[in-house]
Design a protein around this motif. Structure first.
Motif, short mmCIF file in Angstrom:
data_model
loop_
_atom_site.label_atom_id
_atom_site.label_comp_id
_atom_site.label_asym_id
_atom_site.label_seq_id
_atom_site.Cartn_x
_atom_site.Cartn_y
_atom_site.Cartn_z
N HIS A 50 34.78 11.09 32.34
CA HIS A 50 34.16 11.89 31.30
C HIS A 50 33.34 13.01 31.91
O HIS A 50 33.37 14.16 31.44
N MET A 51 32.58 12.71 32.97
CA MET A 51 31.80 13.75 33.64
C MET A 51 32.70 14.86 34.16
O MET A 51 32.41 16.05 34.00
N VAL A 52 33.81 14.49 34.76
CA VAL A 52 34.76 15.48 35.27
C VAL A 52 35.30 16.33 34.12
O VAL A 52 35.43 17.55 34.24
N GLU A 82 44.29 11.64 27.62
CA GLU A 82 44.49 12.48 26.44
C GLU A 82 43.17 12.71 25.70
O GLU A 82 42.85 13.84 25.30
N LEU A 83 42.40 11.65 25.52
CA LEU A 83 41.12 11.76 24.82
C LEU A 83 40.19 12.75 25.48
O LEU A 83 39.53 13.55 24.82
N THR A 171 23.55 -1.35 33.79
CA THR A 171 22.79 -0.87 32.63
C THR A 171 23.02 0.61 32.41
O THR A 171 23.21 1.06 31.26
N GLN A 172 23.01 1.40 33.48
CA GLN A 172 23.26 2.83 33.36
C GLN A 172 24.68 3.11 32.89
O GLN A 172 24.91 4.01 32.08
N ILE A 173 25.62 2.33 33.40
CA ILE A 173 27.02 2.50 32.97
C ILE A 173 27.14 2.24 31.47
O ILE A 173 27.72 3.02 30.72
N HIS A 180 27.99 8.37 24.89
CA HIS A 180 29.12 9.28 24.69
C HIS A 180 30.28 8.63 23.92
O HIS A 180 31.35 9.24 23.77
N ASP A 181 30.03 7.42 23.42
CA ASP A 181 31.02 6.71 22.60
C ASP A 181 32.37 6.66 23.30
O ASP A 181 33.41 7.01 22.72
#
Length: 239
Positions: A50-52, A82-83, A171-173, A180-181
């Motif tokens: 997602h960050m990328v 795709e998402l 926890t951070q993960i 970000h759902d």
């Protein structure tokens, strides 16, 4: 600049940087050169993916299909790509000729798991990475073992490896996934906290190391993609 020195300098530079900053700089770092991301599309992979996607969705993403993965992983890989709008996902598979020569019956993992990992993962990845100067991984110190002292930047062979999430914990993960759902890998809900090939991955019980389900009952704890001092990591010397 020697690669070891470059990694050390980047570790100093980014010792207080957040994961997104480290990732963005790695993708733009002219001293490192061209960089790809290697992703298993496993239990926690969607965070870094997602960050990328938010920074550079055209980043080359190398996904190793060993041809022994869970069907759920293959479906998840396609759906997540795709998402997130990732436009350069490269599915890397082992050489058909080498499989016919060395593992025609797909039982090599029962005889020599190191050789199986080399055939289905390490060799194909080396070939896929040949055009790149560095690569990004999702490894974390929280995985324990040899990863407990994981740096943000490291030298492996003639390339720089970048681990933007090195300091992240579970926890951070979870917080990032919720914020970000993002979709979880479907096997996580069934007790798989680290997901590899079907014959060598089992569920993890409460209180066990997150990677305890990988190569359970063997001294092996890494496939060979990630190497320390030129050696595949073993459980007895992993601490």
């Amino acid at each position: 600049m020697p690669l070891k020195e470059l990694a050390e300098r980047r570790n100093i530079l980014h010792r207080k940087s957040g994961a997104e900053t480290i990732l963005k700089h790695a993708l733009d770092d002219v001293q490192i050169g061209r960089v790809a991301m290697v992703s298993s599309f496993g239990a926690e992979s969607v965070v870094l993916l997602h960050m990328v996607s938010q920074i550079a969705p055209d980043t080359p993403i190398l996904f190793l299909d060993t041809e022994m993965l869970f069907p759920e992983t293959l479906t998840y890989q396609r759906e997540v790509a795709e998402l997130l709008g990732l436009t350069d996902v490269r599915v890397i598979r082992p050489s058909r000729a080498k499989l016919l020569e060395s593992d025609v019956d797909s039982i090599l993992h029962t005889i020599d798991p190191d050789a199986c990992c080399s055939l289905r993962k390490t060799q194909p990845l080396e070939e896929a990475l040949a055009e790149f100067d560095g690569w990004i991984t999702g490894r974390k110190r929280a995985h324990g073992g040899a990863r407990a002292q994981l740096p943000l930047y490291e030298k492996q062979d003639r390339k720089i490896k970048v681990n933007p999430l090195a300091s992240w914990d579970t926890t951070q993960i979870a917080s990032y996934l919720d914020k970000h759902d993002l979709p979880r890998h479907p096997l996580v809900a069934r007790g798989f906290t680290s997901i590899g090939c079907t014959p060598c991955t089992t569920k993890v019980a409460a209180g066990e190391d997150p990677r305890a389900g990988r190569w359970r009952g063997m001294e092996k704890s890494e496939c060979g993609i990630h190497i320390v001092d030129g050696k595949v990591i073993r459980r007895e010397n992993a601490a």
